[in-house]
Design a protein around this motif. Sequence first.
Motif, short mmCIF file in Angstrom:
data_model
loop_
_atom_site.label_atom_id
_atom_site.label_comp_id
_atom_site.label_asym_id
_atom_site.label_seq_id
_atom_site.Cartn_x
_atom_site.Cartn_y
_atom_site.Cartn_z
N SER A 240 0.82 -1.22 0.00
CA SER A 240 0.00 0.00 0.00
C SER A 240 0.85 1.26 0.00
O SER A 240 0.31 2.37 -0.05
CB SER A 240 -0.92 0.01 1.23
N ALA A 241 2.16 1.10 0.04
CA ALA A 241 3.05 2.26 0.12
C ALA A 241 2.86 3.25 -1.03
O ALA A 241 2.90 4.46 -0.81
CB ALA A 241 4.51 1.81 0.19
N PRO A 242 2.65 2.78 -2.28
CA PRO A 242 2.49 3.76 -3.36
C PRO A 242 1.33 4.73 -3.14
O PRO A 242 1.45 5.92 -3.45
CB PRO A 242 2.27 2.89 -4.59
N ASP A 243 0.21 4.24 -2.57
CA ASP A 243 -0.93 5.14 -2.35
C ASP A 243 -0.75 5.98 -1.10
O ASP A 243 -1.17 7.14 -1.06
CB ASP A 243 -2.22 4.34 -2.29
N LEU A 244 -0.16 5.42 -0.05
CA LEU A 244 0.08 6.21 1.15
C LEU A 244 1.11 7.30 0.88
O LEU A 244 0.92 8.46 1.26
CB LEU A 244 0.54 5.29 2.28
N THR B 201 3.70 3.03 10.17
CA THR B 201 3.37 3.88 11.31
C THR B 201 2.20 4.81 11.02
O THR B 201 1.89 5.68 11.84
CB THR B 201 4.59 4.70 11.75
N GLY B 202 1.54 4.64 9.87
CA GLY B 202 0.32 5.37 9.58
C GLY B 202 0.52 6.85 9.35
O GLY B 202 1.59 7.31 8.95
N ALA B 203 -0.55 7.61 9.61
CA ALA B 203 -0.53 9.05 9.34
C ALA B 203 0.58 9.75 10.13
O ALA B 203 1.23 10.65 9.61
CB ALA B 203 -1.89 9.66 9.68
N ARG B 204 0.80 9.32 11.35
CA ARG B 204 1.85 9.94 12.17
C ARG B 204 3.20 9.84 11.48
O ARG B 204 3.93 10.82 11.35
CB ARG B 204 1.89 9.27 13.54
N PHE C 281 -4.72 14.21 5.44
CA PHE C 281 -4.00 13.06 4.89
C PHE C 281 -4.93 11.85 4.77
O PHE C 281 -4.95 11.17 3.73
CB PHE C 281 -2.81 12.71 5.78
N LEU C 282 -5.70 11.57 5.80
CA LEU C 282 -6.58 10.40 5.77
C LEU C 282 -7.64 10.54 4.68
O LEU C 282 -7.96 9.57 3.99
CB LEU C 282 -7.22 10.21 7.14
N VAL D 115 -5.11 -9.02 10.76
CA VAL D 115 -5.16 -8.15 11.94
C VAL D 115 -4.28 -6.95 11.64
O VAL D 115 -3.06 -7.07 11.51
CB VAL D 115 -4.68 -8.88 13.20
N THR D 116 -4.89 -5.80 11.52
CA THR D 116 -4.20 -4.59 11.10
C THR D 116 -4.51 -3.43 12.02
O THR D 116 -5.58 -3.41 12.66
CB THR D 116 -4.60 -4.22 9.65
N ASN D 117 -3.62 -2.47 12.10
CA ASN D 117 -3.91 -1.23 12.82
C ASN D 117 -4.65 -0.24 11.94
O ASN D 117 -5.01 0.85 12.39
CB ASN D 117 -2.63 -0.60 13.36
N LYS D 118 -4.87 -0.58 10.69
CA LYS D 118 -5.65 0.29 9.80
C LYS D 118 -7.10 0.30 10.29
O LYS D 118 -7.69 -0.75 10.54
CB LYS D 118 -5.60 -0.31 8.38
#
Length: 222
Positions: free
Chosen positions: A20-24, A51-54, A77-78, A112-115
């Motif tokens: 998912s890195a290309p879209d993030l 590490t998400g948005a942070r 960002f989200l 199981v994701t933190n997303k």
Amino acid sequence: MSGRPLRAVLFDLDGTLVDSAPDLAGAANEMRVARGLPEAAYESLRPVVGTGARGMLGAAFGIAPEHEDFVSMRDEFLNTYEARMTRLTAVFEPIWPLLDELDRRGVPWGIVTNKAERFALPLVAALQLAVRSSVLIGGDTTPHSKPHPAPLLEAARRLEVEPSDCIYVGDDLRDVQAGRAAGMPTAVAAWGYLGLGDAIELWGADHLLQEPMQLLKLPRMA
């Protein structure tokens, strides 16, 4: 750990099952361009995807959660990411044969994701993983997110499998910490994002996988 055969496999999402890195990174760079800034190098953004948005805002703009503009930029960002999250994201190609073999063996697997579910549910569906996954736990499905063990324990509960009979595969130190706290064997996906901290050999995982099919060669998977 028990010598019994593993009865289920749980995967992290970003950096483990899907790239998912290309879209993030794309969302972060859209924000930079909108502010008249040049795009940040993809190589500088990819390691912090987990590490998400942070992490993305830290790498792209050098701001931390304490910054006065952090909350508004996080929300921007989200929203930007949500609008494009299926544009370039794809399942890592070597994952498909692993999932095929797990299905052939009748071994249930889940995510199981933190997303947050807001993103995880539609993304997993769009990538044709939802119809095959036996469980999906998002970052807000339980009151806690990884490295707390609650999401992994909830996944095991829904699968009706003892935590010690699951293995958790992830690409972040928090994945290993959550798995150990849940009493699950853990494996590091060395093809993932891996962060910028200690070397993965120091994370304390039970196994280190250089490529997905190595999972099937583990003693309790044979």
